[in-house]
Design a protein around this motif. Structure first.
Motif, PDB file in Angstrom:
ATOM      1  N   ASN A  56       7.757  -0.196 -10.124  1.00  0.00           N
ATOM      2  CA  ASN A  56       6.481  -0.255  -9.402  1.00  0.00           C
ATOM      3  C   ASN A  56       5.381  -0.757 -10.332  1.00  0.00           C
ATOM      4  O   ASN A  56       5.530  -0.753 -11.564  1.00  0.00           O
ATOM      5  CB  ASN A  56       6.115   1.126  -8.860  1.00  0.00           C
ATOM      6  CG  ASN A  56       5.979   2.157  -9.963  1.00  0.00           C
ATOM      7  OD1 ASN A  56       6.927   2.404 -10.719  1.00  0.00           O
ATOM      8  ND2 ASN A  56       4.813   2.779 -10.068  1.00  0.00           N
ATOM      9  N   ASP A  60       2.279  -0.136 -12.156  1.00  0.00           N
ATOM     10  CA  ASP A  60       1.343   0.914 -12.571  1.00  0.00           C
ATOM     11  C   ASP A  60       0.429   0.450 -13.700  1.00  0.00           C
ATOM     12  O   ASP A  60      -0.223   1.261 -14.358  1.00  0.00           O
ATOM     13  CB  ASP A  60       2.078   2.200 -12.956  1.00  0.00           C
ATOM     14  CG  ASP A  60       3.038   2.026 -14.122  1.00  0.00           C
ATOM     15  OD1 ASP A  60       3.046   0.938 -14.743  1.00  0.00           O
ATOM     16  OD2 ASP A  60       3.785   2.974 -14.433  1.00  0.00           O
ATOM     17  N   GLY A  74       7.195   4.865 -13.529  1.00  0.00           N
ATOM     18  CA  GLY A  74       7.897   4.997 -12.266  1.00  0.00           C
ATOM     19  C   GLY A  74       9.401   4.966 -12.485  1.00  0.00           C
ATOM     20  O   GLY A  74       9.922   4.066 -13.146  1.00  0.00           O
ATOM     21  N   LEU A 109       1.745   6.812  -6.936  1.00  0.00           N
ATOM     22  CA  LEU A 109       1.476   5.546  -6.268  1.00  0.00           C
ATOM     23  C   LEU A 109       0.079   5.568  -5.656  1.00  0.00           C
ATOM     24  O   LEU A 109      -0.475   6.625  -5.371  1.00  0.00           O
ATOM     25  CB  LEU A 109       2.527   5.270  -5.203  1.00  0.00           C
ATOM     26  CG  LEU A 109       3.986   5.329  -5.676  1.00  0.00           C
ATOM     27  CD1 LEU A 109       4.930   4.981  -4.544  1.00  0.00           C
ATOM     28  CD2 LEU A 109       4.219   4.422  -6.874  1.00  0.00           C
ATOM     29  N   TYR A 110      -0.447   4.376  -5.428  1.00  0.00           N
ATOM     30  CA  TYR A 110      -1.837   4.277  -4.967  1.00  0.00           C
ATOM     31  C   TYR A 110      -2.028   2.993  -4.172  1.00  0.00           C
ATOM     32  O   TYR A 110      -1.162   2.109  -4.161  1.00  0.00           O
ATOM     33  CB  TYR A 110      -2.793   4.307  -6.158  1.00  0.00           C
ATOM     34  CG  TYR A 110      -2.445   3.346  -7.277  1.00  0.00           C
ATOM     35  CD1 TYR A 110      -2.994   2.071  -7.350  1.00  0.00           C
ATOM     36  CD2 TYR A 110      -1.549   3.728  -8.278  1.00  0.00           C
ATOM     37  CE1 TYR A 110      -2.670   1.204  -8.369  1.00  0.00           C
ATOM     38  CE2 TYR A 110      -1.209   2.858  -9.310  1.00  0.00           C
ATOM     39  CZ  TYR A 110      -1.779   1.599  -9.345  1.00  0.00           C
ATOM     40  OH  TYR A 110      -1.454   0.731 -10.362  1.00  0.00           O
ATOM     41  N   LYS A 111      -3.185   2.898  -3.495  1.00  0.00           N
ATOM     42  CA  LYS A 111      -3.494   1.735  -2.677  1.00  0.00           C
ATOM     43  C   LYS A 111      -4.809   1.088  -3.114  1.00  0.00           C
ATOM     44  O   LYS A 111      -5.733   1.766  -3.563  1.00  0.00           O
ATOM     45  CB  LYS A 111      -3.637   2.130  -1.200  1.00  0.00           C
ATOM     46  CG  LYS A 111      -2.344   2.455  -0.486  1.00  0.00           C
ATOM     47  CD  LYS A 111      -2.631   2.750   0.988  1.00  0.00           C
ATOM     48  CE  LYS A 111      -1.367   3.036   1.765  1.00  0.00           C
ATOM     49  NZ  LYS A 111      -1.653   3.308   3.203  1.00  0.00           N
ATOM     50  N   TRP A 120      -4.876   7.572  -3.345  1.00  0.00           N
ATOM     51  CA  TRP A 120      -3.664   8.008  -4.029  1.00  0.00           C
ATOM     52  C   TRP A 120      -2.672   8.486  -2.965  1.00  0.00           C
ATOM     53  O   TRP A 120      -3.037   9.194  -2.046  1.00  0.00           O
ATOM     54  CB  TRP A 120      -3.974   9.131  -5.012  1.00  0.00           C
ATOM     55  CG  TRP A 120      -4.870   8.693  -6.132  1.00  0.00           C
ATOM     56  CD1 TRP A 120      -6.222   8.832  -6.203  1.00  0.00           C
ATOM     57  CD2 TRP A 120      -4.471   8.015  -7.322  1.00  0.00           C
ATOM     58  NE1 TRP A 120      -6.698   8.278  -7.367  1.00  0.00           N
ATOM     59  CE2 TRP A 120      -5.638   7.767  -8.086  1.00  0.00           C
ATOM     60  CE3 TRP A 120      -3.246   7.580  -7.844  1.00  0.00           C
ATOM     61  CZ2 TRP A 120      -5.621   7.127  -9.313  1.00  0.00           C
ATOM     62  CZ3 TRP A 120      -3.226   6.943  -9.072  1.00  0.00           C
ATOM     63  CH2 TRP A 120      -4.392   6.717  -9.795  1.00  0.00           C
ATOM     64  N   ASN A 171       6.423   8.681  -0.956  1.00  0.00           N
ATOM     65  CA  ASN A 171       7.199   7.848  -1.874  1.00  0.00           C
ATOM     66  C   ASN A 171       8.567   7.544  -1.265  1.00  0.00           C
ATOM     67  O   ASN A 171       9.111   8.358  -0.513  1.00  0.00           O
ATOM     68  CB  ASN A 171       7.407   8.560  -3.206  1.00  0.00           C
ATOM     69  CG  ASN A 171       6.210   8.451  -4.124  1.00  0.00           C
ATOM     70  OD1 ASN A 171       5.073   8.400  -3.667  1.00  0.00           O
ATOM     71  ND2 ASN A 171       6.458   8.422  -5.416  1.00  0.00           N
ATOM     72  N   ILE A 188       6.682   1.805   1.675  1.00  0.00           N
ATOM     73  CA  ILE A 188       5.949   2.927   1.111  1.00  0.00           C
ATOM     74  C   ILE A 188       4.646   3.014   1.897  1.00  0.00           C
ATOM     75  O   ILE A 188       3.851   2.072   1.909  1.00  0.00           O
ATOM     76  CB  ILE A 188       5.652   2.721  -0.381  1.00  0.00           C
ATOM     77  CG1 ILE A 188       6.967   2.590  -1.177  1.00  0.00           C
ATOM     78  CG2 ILE A 188       4.810   3.869  -0.939  1.00  0.00           C
ATOM     79  CD1 ILE A 188       6.778   2.214  -2.622  1.00  0.00           C
ATOM     80  N   TYR A 239       5.563  -1.971  -1.149  1.00  0.00           N
ATOM     81  CA  TYR A 239       4.683  -1.612  -2.257  1.00  0.00           C
ATOM     82  C   TYR A 239       4.786  -2.649  -3.361  1.00  0.00           C
ATOM     83  O   TYR A 239       5.882  -3.075  -3.736  1.00  0.00           O
ATOM     84  CB  TYR A 239       5.068  -0.234  -2.793  1.00  0.00           C
ATOM     85  CG  TYR A 239       4.026   0.357  -3.715  1.00  0.00           C
ATOM     86  CD1 TYR A 239       2.882   0.954  -3.194  1.00  0.00           C
ATOM     87  CD2 TYR A 239       4.184   0.302  -5.088  1.00  0.00           C
ATOM     88  CE1 TYR A 239       1.924   1.486  -4.017  1.00  0.00           C
ATOM     89  CE2 TYR A 239       3.229   0.839  -5.926  1.00  0.00           C
ATOM     90  CZ  TYR A 239       2.091   1.442  -5.390  1.00  0.00           C
ATOM     91  OH  TYR A 239       1.138   1.957  -6.213  1.00  0.00           O
ATOM     92  N   GLY A 264       5.129  -4.488  -6.849  1.00  0.00           N
ATOM     93  CA  GLY A 264       5.838  -4.120  -8.062  1.00  0.00           C
ATOM     94  C   GLY A 264       6.483  -5.340  -8.687  1.00  0.00           C
ATOM     95  O   GLY A 264       6.200  -6.484  -8.315  1.00  0.00           O
TER      96      GLY A 264
END
Length: 793
Positions: free
Chosen positions: A318, A320, A426, A446-448, A471, A477, A498, A503, A505
C-alpha cells in the motif's frame, strides 16, 4: 650453507608458530553449542538443544529466562548482523565503512526514525509483558557482548562491541518499515514524466496500474473457534543489509487438503545477503511454545507456528509515503507556506561520525508533512522543497505489541487484535490454525484523500487541498476469514476493494497471483509434498501471453534461419524458467530491448529509474496489448514509428546480441549460462580472498522474475542476470502432521563464518529441498549439541 639452513629453520618455525597462533585464535571465535555457561538474570536452568541445522530449541521454566537465553544465542550467531542493522536508521554506517556511506547515513538519520523511536519509548508501558520480554532478550544479547567472543568482522573493521537498548529494536523496525515502501522510487519519476512530457504520456503509464489485475478477494465469515529516484536507488544500493521486496503466501482450508487439516505456506521475498535474514528459534516453557523466525534485534518472531496456529506475512505494497512540494517564504527560507500562513520549519542538527575522516554535521528541516528531502539527498536538481510524509513516523508506533500479540495469540480473534494495531509498514498477515480457521488481513493504517487526487505524483503542500481527509477503520481493510472458496493467499497483488475503491499502492504484477490461483482453484486434495512442489514452481502464466501479443507483430518473412528458430522456441514456450531452457534467455533480452526501444527516447535519464521496478513490469504487460500508443514513436528520428517497428527492431537486436554473447547455436542458449546467485557478506563484497571466505556461492538455480520461486534480478544491457533477491525462507506447516513441518534458509542459521551452520543449507535451498522444523521433544533431546545456562552465582 649452514647459515642459510639455520635461517630457513627459523623462518619455518615462525611460520608454523604464526599458523598455530592464528588457528588457536580462530578457535576462540567459534560459537558455543555445547557445555555449561552461567547467565545472570535467569531464575532457573535453561537448556538449549541445537538441532542438525543449528536451530536452538530453548527449554525454560518461564518466558523471562527463555528470552534472556534467546538473546544470548541469537547474538553469538548473528551479532555482526545485529550491529549493521541497528546502525542504518541511526545513520552510523560510516563509522564502520568510512566516507562512502556518509550520504546513506545522512538520508536515513534524517527520516525521523530515531526521533519517532524516542517518542514511542517514552510512552511504552514498562510493566507490559512485551516490554519485559524485550528487556530480557536485550539483557541476553548484552551478556554475550560482555562475555562472548567478538566476531571476526569486528576485528577486520576495527569495531568495538557496544551494548543494545530498546531504541535499537525500534531502529530495526524503522528500517524494515522504510524498506517496504516503494513511493520513493516511483513518485519522483512519474512527477518528472508528467511535468516534462505532459499528461498524454503520463496517463498511459499511470493507467497501467489498473489493467491486467488478479485481485485478492475479500470475505469475512465467523470464526470456528528520476534524479530524486536515481539518488534514492544509489543510496539504497550501498546498504549492507537486505531490503524487503515481495512475497508469497497461501493458506489452504481443510476442504482443500487430502488430510482435512489446514496447510500453511509462506516465502517472504527479501534481498539476498549473508547471513540469511531470518534467525530460527524454538522456545518452550510450561505455558508457552513458539517456533519462530526473527529479524536481527527483534525479540518476537514475525513468522511463526506452534501446534495451535501458524502465521506469516507478505508485503501489502500500500502507499504509505507521500511527497509534498513545500513553498518557502520568499523573505525567509526557514518558513514555509500553509493555509494558516507561514510556519517555521523545525530544525534538527545531526552529526555523522566517519571512520578515518572528520565528522559531518548537517541540519534537517522538517515541515508538518515531514523532513525536506533536498537537504538529505544530494543531486536533487529541483529547487522546490520536497517533504516526505511517512505514516510510520506520523502515527503511534505499536510494533512491539503487534509482534508480541501475534506470537502469543490464543485464538484467531486474539490474533486479529494484534494485526489491527499495525500502522506501518503495510503487511498482508496470513493465518491458519488447528481448529480449521484460515485468514488474511491486509494490515496497516489506511487513509483517504480527495477523490480527484493522484497520489503517484508529488503533492501540493502549501494549499491544504492535498491533505489526508479521512482515516479508514481496520474493519474496512481488505481481509478474508474462512472464505467459501476455502483458501486465502497473497502475492503482493492488488486487493479488490478498500472502502469501495481500489486503494492506491505499488502492488506487484499479477504473474505470481495468477499462477497461485490457477494451481489452487481446482485441486482439493493438497498434501505437504504438493505444496512443497508448488512453492518451488517456476512457470509464468503471463510471459507466454506477452509473447503472443508481441509475436503477431513480428514479420516472420524477414527473419534469418537463426531468428526463425529463436522465434519458434519463444512462441512455443510454456513460461517455465528451467536451467536448461532457452526461451527465458530470449524472452528476458527481448523484454529489455522492447522497453528500451519504447520508452528510453522520451524518458532519457529517467529510463534507468523506470526499468526494474514493479511499476515498469505492469506498464510493459499493458503496453504489449496496445496497437496505438504515444510511446511507439521514436522522437529521435524523423519518421513516425509504429508498434511493428519497435517490436521487429527489438527482436532483431535481441538475436544479434545473444549470438554475440552466447554463440551462433541457439540450442545452447541455456538460462543457467546467464543467471547465478551469490549470497554476499558486507565484507565479502570487497572481493578477492574476502569474497571466497565470507560469501556463499555462486550457484546455478531455477527460477525467474515474478514466478512463484521468485528469483529477482536487474535487467540491463549486460545480458547477465545476477540474482539479488528471492525467498528469504520457505515454510510449510501441515496441521495434520505439525511436528514434521518443513522449511529452508538460503544459506544457513549462523552468521558466524566459523560455524558449521554458516552455509549448510545453501545447496539444499537452490535444489528446492527442505529441512524439518522439529517440535517433538523426544526427538529434540537426541541432539548432539546441548548448551545449558545456569543462574549466575
Amino acid at each position: 650453507m649452514k647459515l642459510f639452513k639455520k635461517i630457513f629453520k627459523i623462518f619455518l618455525l615462525v611460520v608454523v608458530l604464526l599458523f598455530v597462533g592464528v588457528w588457536l585464535f580462530t578457535k576462540t571465535l567459534h560459537p558455543t553449542y555445547n557445555g555449561e555457561l552461567e547467565l545472570a538474570n535467569i531464575s532457573d536452568k535453561v537448556t538449549v538443544y541445537y538441532d542438525e541445522v543449528g536451530v536452538p530449541h530453548i527449554n525454560a521454566q518461564n518466558q523471562q529466562d527463555a528470552y534472556t537465553a534467546l538473546g544470548y544465542v541469537h547474538a553469538q550467531d548473528r551479532l555482526w548482523q545485529m550491529e549493521l542493522i541497528r546502525r542504518i536508521a541511526a545513520g552510523r554506517l560510516a563509522e564502520v565503512f568510512g566516507k562512502e556511506l556518509v550520504r546513506t547515513d545522512k538520508f536515513f538519520s534524517g527520516l525521523g526514525i530515531e526521533e519517532a523511536a524516542s517518542k514511542t519509548i517514552q510512552n511504552l508501558d514498562k510493566n507490559s509483558e512485551a516490554y519485559k520480554m524485550t528487556e530480557a532478550y536485550l539483557n541476553g544479547i548484552n551478556q554475550f557482548i560482555d562475555e562472548g567472543a567478538k566476531p571476526l568482522e569486528f576485528y577486520l573493521v576495527g569495531l568495538d562491541k557496544e551494548k543494545y537498548t530498546v531504541k535499537d529494536v525500534y531502529n530495526v523496525f524503522g528500517y524494515m518499515a522504510f524498506s517496504f515502501a516503494v513511493a520513493h522510487k516511483t513518485d519522483p519519476m512519474l512527477t518528472e514524466i508528467k511535468e516534462k512530457l505532459g499528461e498524454v504520456y503520463f496517463n498511459e503509464l499511470n493507467g497501467a496500474s489498473t489493467e491486467n489485475l488478479t485481485l485478492i478477494k475479500n470475505q469475512k465469515n465467523p470464526e470456528i473457534k528520476a534524479e530524486f529516484a536515481k539518488a534514492m536507488n544509489n543510496l539504497l544500493d550501498k546498504l549492507p543489509i537486505s531490503p524487503f521486496i515481495g512475497s508469497n503466501s497461501w493458506v489452504l482450508g481443510p476442504e482443500k487438503t487430502k488430510n482435512g487439516k489446514v496447510i500453511f505456506a509462506n516465502d517472504p521475498h527479501i534481498g539476498f545477503s549473508q547471513p540469511s535474514v531470518w534467525y530460527q528459534s524454538h522456545i518452550k516453557t510450561p505455558n508457552y511454545e513458539m517456533y519462530g523466525f526473527n529479524l536481527a534485534l527483534t525479540p518476537f518472531p514475525l513468522l511463526g507456528h506452534n501446534r495451535n496456529y501458524a502465521y506469516g506475512l507478505t508485503m501489502f505494497e500500500n502507499d504509505d509515503v507521500d511527497f509534498y512540494y513545500e513553498e518557502n517564504n520568499p523573505n525567509n527560507s526557514l518558513e514555509y507556506k500553509t493555509p494558516q500562513g507561514y510556519q517555521k520549519y523545525k530544525l534538527i542538527d545531526k552529526t555523522i561520525k566517519v571512520k578515518g575522516g572528520a565528522d559531518t554535521t548537517y541540519q534537517v528541516k522538517v515541515s508538518k508533512h515531514g523532513p525536506v528531502m533536498n537537504g538529505l539527498i544530494d543531486f536533487i536538481e529541483d529547487e522546490r522543497p520536497i517533504a516526505m510524509q511517512w505514516i510510520y513516523t506520523k502515527l503511534e508506533n505499536q510494533l512491539l505489541d503487534v509482534s508480541y500479540k501475534m506470537s502469543h495469540a490464543k485464538s484467531l480473534s486474539d490474533f486479529k487484535v494484534g494485526a489491527s494495531k499495525l500502522h506501518a509498514p503495510g503487511l498482508n498477515i496470513m493465518y491458519g490454525d488447528a481448529k480449521d480457521n484460515i485468514a488474511w488481513f491486509a494490515s496497516g493504517k489506511l487513509y483517504k484523500y480527495r477523490d480527484s487526487l493522484n497520489t503517484k505524483v508529488i503533492l501540493d503542500g502549501a494549499s491544504g487541498k492535498d491533505e489526508i481527509v479521512e482515516w479508514i477503520d481496520f474493519e474496512e481493510n481488505p481481509q478474508a476469514i474462512n472464505p467459501d472458496w476455502n483458501y486465502v493467499y497473497s502475492a503482493n497483488n492488488q486487493p479488490d476493494s478498500i472502502a469501495g475503491v481500489l486503494y492506491p499502492g505499488y502492488y506487484l504484477p499479477e504473474d505470481r497471483a495468477k499462477r497461485i490461483e490457477y494451481l489452487l482453484e481446482d485441486k482439493n486434495d493438497w498434501t505437504k509434498f504438493d505444496v512443497s512442489e508448488m512453492i518451488n514452481d517456476v512457470t509464468s502464466p503471463v510471459a507466454p501471453e506477452n509473447i503472443m501479443k508481441i509475436a503477431k507483430d513480428i514479420d516472420v518473412t524477414q527473419l534469418t534461419a537463426s531468428e526463425k528458430k529463436a522465434f519458434n522456441i519463444l512462441k512455443n514456450w510454456d513460461g517455465h524458467y528451467g536451467k536448461k531452457k532457452v526461451a527465458p534467455v530470449i524472452y528476458t533480452r527481448l523484454w529489455y530491448e522492447f522497453v528500451k526501444n519504447t520508452f528510453k527516447d522520451e524518458m532519457g535519464d529517467a529510463f534507468e529509474q523506470f526499468v526494474n521496478t514493479p511499476f515498469e513490469e505492469k506498464v510493459v504487460a499493458a503496453q504489449v496489448r496496445k496497437d496505438n500508443s504515444v510511446w511507439w514513436d521514436d522522437i529521435s528520428t524523423k519518421e513516425k514509428e509504429t508498434k511493428q517497428d519497435v517490436v521487429n527492431k527489438s527482436f532483431q537486436n535481441t538475436i544479434a546480441f545473444l549470438q554475440k554473447q552466447l554463440g551462433e547455436n541457439v540450442d545452447g542458449w541455456y538460462w543457467k549460462r546467464v543467471t547465478t546467485v551469490e549470497y554476499e557478506h558486507a565484507i565479502g563484497k570487497a572481493g578477492g580472498l574476502l569474497r571466497k571466505f565470507f560469501n556463499v556461492g555462486p550457484f546455478e538455480t531455477n527460477g525467474g522474475d515474478q514466478v512463484i520461486n521468485n528469483q529477482i534480478y536487474k535487467i540491463d544491457s549486460t545480458g547477465y542476470y545476477k540474482i539479488i533477491a528471492g525467498p528469504s525462507t520457505r515454510r510449510i506447516i501441515d496441521f495434520s502432521d505439525v511436528e514434521n513441518s518443513i522449511t529452508i534458509l538460503p544459506t544457513g542459521q549462523s552468521g558466524n563464518v566459523f560455524s558449521e551452520h554458516y552455509k549448510d543449507q545453501a545447496e539444499k535451498y537452490v535444489n528446492g529441498d527442505f529441512v524439518k522444523m522439529n517440535l517433538n521433544q523426544s526427538d529434540i533431546e537426541k541432539s548432539e549439541n546441548k548448551l545449558v545456562f545456569l543462574p549466575k552465582k
